[in-house]
Design an enzyme around this catalytic site. Structure first.
Site, PDB file in Angstrom:
ATOM      1  N   CYS A 103       0.864  -1.195   0.082  1.00  0.00           N
ATOM      2  CA  CYS A 103      -0.201  -0.011   0.160  1.00  0.00           C
ATOM      3  C   CYS A 103       0.856   1.383  -0.033  1.00  0.00           C
ATOM      4  CB  CYS A 103      -0.817  -0.040   1.365  1.00  0.00           C
ATOM      5  SG  CYS A 103      -2.093   1.229   1.409  1.00  0.00           S
ATOM      6  N   CYS A 114     -11.241  14.336   3.782  1.00  0.00           N
ATOM      7  CA  CYS A 114     -12.330  13.633   4.297  1.00  0.00           C
ATOM      8  C   CYS A 114     -12.581  13.507   5.794  1.00  0.00           C
ATOM      9  CB  CYS A 114     -12.280  11.915   3.898  1.00  0.00           C
ATOM     10  SG  CYS A 114     -12.136  12.020   1.938  1.00  0.00           S
TER      11      CYS A 114
HETATM   12 FE1  SF4 Z   1      -8.196   9.375   0.540  1.00  0.00          FE
HETATM   13 FE2  SF4 Z   1      -9.860  11.448   1.654  1.00  0.00          FE
HETATM   14 FE3  SF4 Z   1      -7.714  10.430   3.128  1.00  0.00          FE
HETATM   15 FE4  SF4 Z   1      -7.313  12.077   1.184  1.00  0.00          FE
HETATM   16  S1  SF4 Z   1      -8.594  12.520   3.032  1.00  0.00           S
HETATM   17  S2  SF4 Z   1      -6.405  10.112   1.552  1.00  0.00           S
HETATM   18  S3  SF4 Z   1      -9.262  11.415  -0.263  1.00  0.00           S
HETATM   19  S4  SF4 Z   1      -9.466   9.142   2.452  1.00  0.00           S
END
Ligand code: SF4
Ligand code: SAH
Length: 384
Positions: A103, A114
Site C-alpha cells: 500500500c 475526508c
Molecule cells: Fe483519501 Fe480522503 Fe484520506 Fe485524502 S482525506 S487520503 S481522499 S480518504
C-alpha cells in the site's frame, strides 16, 4: 543530481539519448535498478562502461531514508519514509497466503480532507515525485526479497494499491510514470489487474487514467446520497455522485476487470443504517446510474481526532447482507496491522500542513445539508 527513480522506461531512454547513448541501454539500466534493486553503477556489470562513466556524478538511484519500520503480529510491515521538510509518508506491506500487497502513498498529506481519515486531518504539504512513489516499492520489494531469501525472479510484492496517504489522482503527472514502471516487464512486471488506484472521485482524472494507464480502479464512495457524501468527502461538492458514477461506467470500457471496486467506510450511526444500505444498492444497480461493481466495506479505523466510531460488527454484517441480497458482491475488509497503526485511514506519517485543511476540520457531529435538486453544490453550501 538526476534521480533515475524518477523515470519510467521511456523517460530513461530519453535521458540516455541526451547523454549520447543508445536507447536500448536504458532497458538494461532500468532492469538493474528495478529488477535487481541496484543503486551502484559499478555493480551493473554488463552495462557499457561509457554509460556508467557518464552517469557517475550526474545521476543516482536515490531511495528514501527510512525513519522507522514496524512489524505487526500478523506480519504486516509499516515503513515511515522521510521525504524532507519535516514530512514523512507511510508504506504498508500486507502478506497473505497467495499474495503480497504493498500500500503506497502518493502525497505528503491530502487536500481532500475526508472527515474519517487521519491523513485528511493532517492537511496537505506536497505531492510526491515519481521517484518518491517508486522508492517505496523499490525499497520494500528488495528489502523483503533479501529478508525472505527469495531467489532471482521471485517476487515479494505481487499487488500494489495506491491507498496510502494522499489522493493519487491529485498527483497525476507523477503517478502515471510510476504506474507504468510497476507494469513494465522490465520493471516490476505487475499485471494491470494487480495494480489498483484508489480515488475519492476526481472525475476528469478518472477519464485521463482510462486513456493513459487503465489499471484497476477503486472508488471511495462512503455514502449513498450527495447530501451525506458532501459532508464526508468534500470533493463530492465538485464532482457529485451522478458524475462520479458516469465516469466509473466510462472507465469500465478500458478497465482490466469488468467491475469497479467501491470502498465504503462503515461509520457508526452515520452511513450504516438498513435504509442507507437499500439506498446504496438502488444507486449502484439502477439501470441508468448504476455501475458493475464490487463493494468493499471497511470497518472504520478510529483515531483520536475524528470524533467518530466504528460500526458494530453486527451492523456491518446486516449492511453487507442487504447489499448481497440485492445481488451486489460485497466483502468486508479484514483489518490488518492495527496494532502498529497501519490499518486503512490510520496512516498519519508527519505532515507540515500548508493549506489549513487540517485546521478547518472539526470533531463536530457530521452535518448533512440536503441539496435542492438541480442547484449546484457550491451555492447550496453558501445557503446552508
Ligand atoms: Fe483519501 Fe480522503 Fe484520506 Fe485524502 S482525506 S487520503 S481522499 S480518504
Ligand atoms: N485518497 C484515496 C486513497 C487513499 S485512502 C481515497 O480516498 O480513495 C484509502 C482508503 O482508506 C479509502 O477508501 C479511504 O476512504 C479509506 N479510509 C480512510 N480513512 C479511513 C479510516 N479511518 N478507516 C477506514 N478506512 C479509511
Amino acid at each position: 543530481m538526476v534521480n533515475l527513480l524518477d523515470f519510467d522506461r521511456e523517460g530513461l531512454a530519453a535521458y540516455c539519448e541526451q547523454l549520447g547513448e543508445k536507447r536500448f541501454r536504458a532497458t538494461q539500466l532500468f532492469r538493474w535498478i528495478h529488477q535487481k534493486g541496484a543503486a551502484d553503477f559499478d555493480a551493473m556489470s554488463d552495462l557499457a562502461k561509457s554509460l556508467r562513466d557518464k552517469l557517475r556524478g550526474v545521476a543516482g538511484v536515490t531511495g528514501l531514508p527510512v525513519a522507522s519500520e514496524h512489524t505487526s503480529g500478523d506480519g504486516t510491515v509499516k515503513w515511515l519514509f522521510d521525504v524532507g521538510g519535516g514530512n514523512a509518508v507511510e508504506t504498508v506491506f500486507i502478506p497473505e497466503d497467495d499474495r503480497g500487497t504493498l500500500c503506497i502513498s502518493s502525497q505528503a498529506g491530502c487536500a481532500v480532507g475526508c472527515r474519517f481519515c487521519s491523513t485528511g486531518h493532517q492537511g496537505f504539504s506536497r505531492n510526491l515525485t515519481t521517484g518518491e512513489i517508486l522508492a517505496q516499492l523499490w525499497h520494500a520489494e528488495h528489502t523483503l526479497r533479501r529478508r525472505l531469501g527469495l531467489r532471482e525472479g521471485e517476487r515479494a510484492i505481487t499487488n500494489v494499491v495506491m491507498m496510502g496517504m494522499g489522493e493519487p489522482l491529485q498527483n497525476y503527472a507523477a503517478l502515471v510514470p510510476a504506474l507504468r514502471t510497476m507494469l513494465d516487464d522490465h520493471g516490476y512486471g505487475l499485471s494491470r489487474r494487480r495494480v489498483t488506484v484508489s480515488t475519492s472521485g476526481v472525475v476528469p482524472m478518472i477519464d485521463r487514467l482510462r486513456e493513459d494507464c487503465p489499471v484497476a480502479l477503486a472508488v471511495s464512495l462512503h455514502a449513498p446520497s450527495d447530501a451525506l457524501r458532501d459532508a464526508l468527502v468534500p470533493l463530492n461538492r465538485k464532482y457529485p455522485l451522478a458524475e462520479l458514477l458516469a465516469a466509473c461506467r466510462r472507465y469500465l470500457d478500458a478497465a482490466p476487470r469488468d467491475f469497479i471496486t467501491f470502498e465504503y467506510c462503515m461509520l457508526d450511526g452515520v452511513n450504516d443504517s438498513d435504509a442507507q444500505a437499500h439506498e446504496l444498492a438502488a444507486l449502484v444497480t439502477d439501470r441508468h446510474t448504476g455501475v458493475s461493481c464490487k463493494l468493499n466495506l471497511i470497518p472504520f479505523n478510529p483515531f483520536p481526532e475524528s470524533g467518530l466510531t466504528r460500526s458494530p460488527n453486527e451492523r456491518v454484517q446486516a449492511f453487507a447482507h442487504i447489499l448481497q441480497a440485492a445481488g451486489i458482491v460485497t466483502t468486508v475488509r479484514k483489518t490488518r496491522g492495527d496494532d502498529i497503526a497501519a490499518a486503512c485511514g490510520q496512516l498519519a506519517g508527519e505532515v507540515q500542513d500548508r493549506t489549513r485543511v487540517g485546521e478547518r476540520m472539526t470533531r463536530a457531529p457530521i452535518r448533512v445539508v440536503p441539496r435542492r435538486s438541480g442547484a449546484p453544490a457550491g451555492r447550496q453550501e453558501r445557503n446552508a
